[in-house]
Design a protein around this motif. Structure first.
Motif, mmCIF file in Angstrom:
data_model
loop_
_atom_site.group_PDB
_atom_site.id
_atom_site.type_symbol
_atom_site.label_atom_id
_atom_site.label_comp_id
_atom_site.label_asym_id
_atom_site.label_seq_id
_atom_site.Cartn_x
_atom_site.Cartn_y
_atom_site.Cartn_z
ATOM 1 N N ALA A 274 0.826 -1.210 0.000
ATOM 2 C CA ALA A 274 0.000 0.000 0.000
ATOM 3 C C ALA A 274 0.860 1.260 0.000
ATOM 4 O O ALA A 274 0.588 2.225 -0.741
ATOM 5 N N LYS A 275 1.902 1.269 0.814
ATOM 6 C CA LYS A 275 2.727 2.477 0.925
ATOM 7 C C LYS A 275 3.596 2.692 -0.314
ATOM 8 O O LYS A 275 3.823 3.834 -0.727
ATOM 9 N N ILE A 276 4.087 1.603 -0.913
ATOM 10 C CA ILE A 276 4.820 1.753 -2.171
ATOM 11 C C ILE A 276 3.867 2.298 -3.239
ATOM 12 O O ILE A 276 4.252 3.135 -4.068
ATOM 13 N N GLY A 277 2.619 1.849 -3.195
ATOM 14 C CA GLY A 277 1.614 2.382 -4.110
ATOM 15 C C GLY A 277 1.424 3.877 -3.929
ATOM 16 O O GLY A 277 1.256 4.624 -4.912
ATOM 17 N N GLU A 278 1.461 4.338 -2.679
ATOM 18 C CA GLU A 278 1.332 5.775 -2.422
ATOM 19 C C GLU A 278 2.526 6.550 -2.975
ATOM 20 O O GLU A 278 2.377 7.657 -3.501
ATOM 21 N N LEU A 279 3.719 5.957 -2.856
ATOM 22 C CA LEU A 279 4.913 6.611 -3.404
ATOM 23 C C LEU A 279 4.785 6.757 -4.917
ATOM 24 O O LEU A 279 5.110 7.806 -5.484
ATOM 25 N N ALA A 281 1.956 6.774 -6.634
ATOM 26 C CA ALA A 281 0.874 7.727 -6.907
ATOM 27 C C ALA A 281 1.345 9.162 -6.733
ATOM 28 O O ALA A 281 0.858 10.083 -7.394
ATOM 29 N N GLY A 282 2.321 9.361 -5.827
ATOM 30 C CA GLY A 282 2.870 10.695 -5.611
ATOM 31 C C GLY A 282 3.827 11.135 -6.702
ATOM 32 O O GLY A 282 4.264 12.293 -6.716
ATOM 33 N N GLY A 283 4.162 10.221 -7.600
ATOM 34 C CA GLY A 283 5.023 10.571 -8.725
ATOM 35 C C GLY A 283 6.429 10.020 -8.655
ATOM 36 O O GLY A 283 7.249 10.291 -9.543
ATOM 37 N N MET A 284 6.759 9.228 -7.624
ATOM 38 C CA MET A 284 8.107 8.678 -7.513
ATOM 39 C C MET A 284 8.301 7.507 -8.474
ATOM 40 O O MET A 284 7.347 6.787 -8.800
ATOM 41 N N ILE A 285 9.525 7.323 -8.932
ATOM 42 C CA ILE A 285 9.883 6.190 -9.775
ATOM 43 C C ILE A 285 10.331 5.056 -8.857
ATOM 44 O O ILE A 285 11.341 5.168 -8.150
ATOM 45 N N VAL A 286 9.566 3.976 -8.841
ATOM 46 C CA VAL A 286 9.822 2.835 -7.959
ATOM 47 C C VAL A 286 10.467 1.724 -8.765
ATOM 48 O O VAL A 286 9.990 1.363 -9.854
ATOM 49 N N SER A 287 11.556 1.157 -8.266
ATOM 50 C CA SER A 287 12.251 0.103 -9.002
ATOM 51 C C SER A 287 12.925 -0.864 -8.036
ATOM 52 O O SER A 287 13.060 -0.592 -6.843
ATOM 53 N N LYS A 288 13.335 -1.995 -8.583
ATOM 54 C CA LYS A 288 14.204 -2.927 -7.874
ATOM 55 C C LYS A 288 15.649 -2.536 -8.181
ATOM 56 O O LYS A 288 15.927 -1.885 -9.191
ATOM 57 N N PRO A 289 16.600 -2.927 -7.348
ATOM 58 C CA PRO A 289 17.993 -2.604 -7.641
ATOM 59 C C PRO A 289 18.492 -3.347 -8.885
ATOM 60 O O PRO A 289 18.065 -4.479 -9.136
ATOM 61 N N THR A 290 19.361 -2.716 -9.637
ATOM 62 C CA THR A 290 19.994 -3.412 -10.753
ATOM 63 C C THR A 290 20.898 -4.513 -10.208
ATOM 64 O O THR A 290 21.209 -4.540 -9.014
#
Length: 326
Positions: A274-279, A281-290
């Motif tokens: 839920a909180k990653i979803g909020e991030l 939705a706020g416009g942040m780019i969410v990713s896993k580490p390379t």
């Protein structure tokens, strides 16, 4: 010795038992550090309800949330000293007393919910024994969402950490920054937004819950989901109070605790999503580490684990070995 045939006055009686064939209703006060909106507190309230139902109302637990009865730092001693019979606290807060209590907060040792559960399973008996020596019986533990990276720019290669001003708030986060080649910068939680906005810091590590609640999208652009560590909250009961209960009530507590540990884990996972979803939705780019960044983080984790083992000695080394071999 604490007598449980009288009331201990601290906002009300916490344990009233009478000898004989029949036991009067027992009422326990339970301090917790977090507010009612936090999933840990919601889980504890369900735990208290389950105990109430399982005992037919003979054991009632009143939850005092948000440090309203005792401050977080005071809860372990309050339970140990019998001021209250039960309480919740972040286990790693005791790490200064014994390194084993900080096992679940070693960066990149257990970097997923599965690994966190495995680490708890191999360390629980040892931790429980140390807490038992303090007069505390472990009921259950629930992890927080994993700590992850927040950055003002995209990072795909380890070299990009070099020279970054990295928020440090304790010895472990300072060491983490150093091993990444970043520059540790002391910033208090209340100053984080300003520090990022003014460029005093460029990176930090914290949970998705903290980031979402702070509206991190206002001052950072990237979130790398590394789940560096998943620290446990532990729920303990004063051993003398626990053993004074009738067997049926002790069993009810154990069963409710087992259910709370399972439920709490799922609540933590839901909180993370839920909180990653909020991030996002706020416009942040969410990713896993390379792969390259993940490899660097694992290298850092091995170094910090080795440093922890040197402090923890043979017992700590044995627990880590059991974790690796499980």
């Amino acid at each position: 010795m604490i007598s449980y045939t009288r009331s201990v006055l601290l906002g009300g009686a916490f344990a009233t038992l009478f000898a004989g064939a029949a036991f009067a209703q027992t009422s326990w006060d339970m301090p917790t550090p977090y507010g009612d909106g936090i999933f840990h507190t919601q889980n504890i309230r369900q735990f208290a309800d389950d105990v109430d139902k399982a005992t037919g109302g003979d054991l009632k637990i009143t939850v005092h949330s948000a440090n309203s009865l005792f401050g977080h730092a005071e809860i372990p001693d309050a339970v140990r000293d019998g001021l209250v019979p039960i309480g919740e606290f972040l286990l790693s807060r005791l790490a200064n007393e014994d390194p084993l209590y900080g096992l679940d907060s070693i960066p990149f040792l257990a970097s997923s919910y599965d690994a966190s559960a495995k680490l708890w399973s191999v360390s629980r008996d040892e931790i429980a024994a140390k807490l038992a020596a303090r007069g505390l019986t472990v009921l259950y533990a629930v992890p927080w969402p994993g700590q992850s990276l927040y950055l003002r720019k995209e990072v795909t290669e380890p070299a990009q950490f070099e020279g970054l001003a990295f928020r440090a708030y304790n010895v472990a986060s300072e060491r983490l920054a150093q091993l990444l080649g970043a520059t540790p910068t002391q910033v208090e939680e209340t100053d984080v937004a300003t520090a990022f906005t003014t460029g005093r810091v460029e990176a930090m590590i914290t949970s998705p819950s903290t980031g979402a609640n702070a509206k991190a999208w206002d001052f950072v652009t990237h979130y790398i989901d590394v789940q560096a560590w998943l620290p446990n909250n532990v729920i303990v009961v004063n051993t003398e109070a626990f053993e004074a209960l009738p067997e049926a009530q002790r069993n009810a507590l154990r069963e409710a605790a087992a259910a709370a540990e399972t439920r709490g884990l799922e609540m933590s996972k839901a909180e993370t999503a839920a909180k990653i979803g909020e991030l996002e939705a706020g416009g942040m780019i969410v990713s896993k580490p390379t792969e390259a960044v993940a490899a660097k983080l694992q290298e850092v984790g091995k170094t910090m684990t080795a440093e922890w083992e040197a402090k923890a000695g043979a017992s700590g080394q044995a627990v880590v070995e059991a974790f690796r071999n499980k």
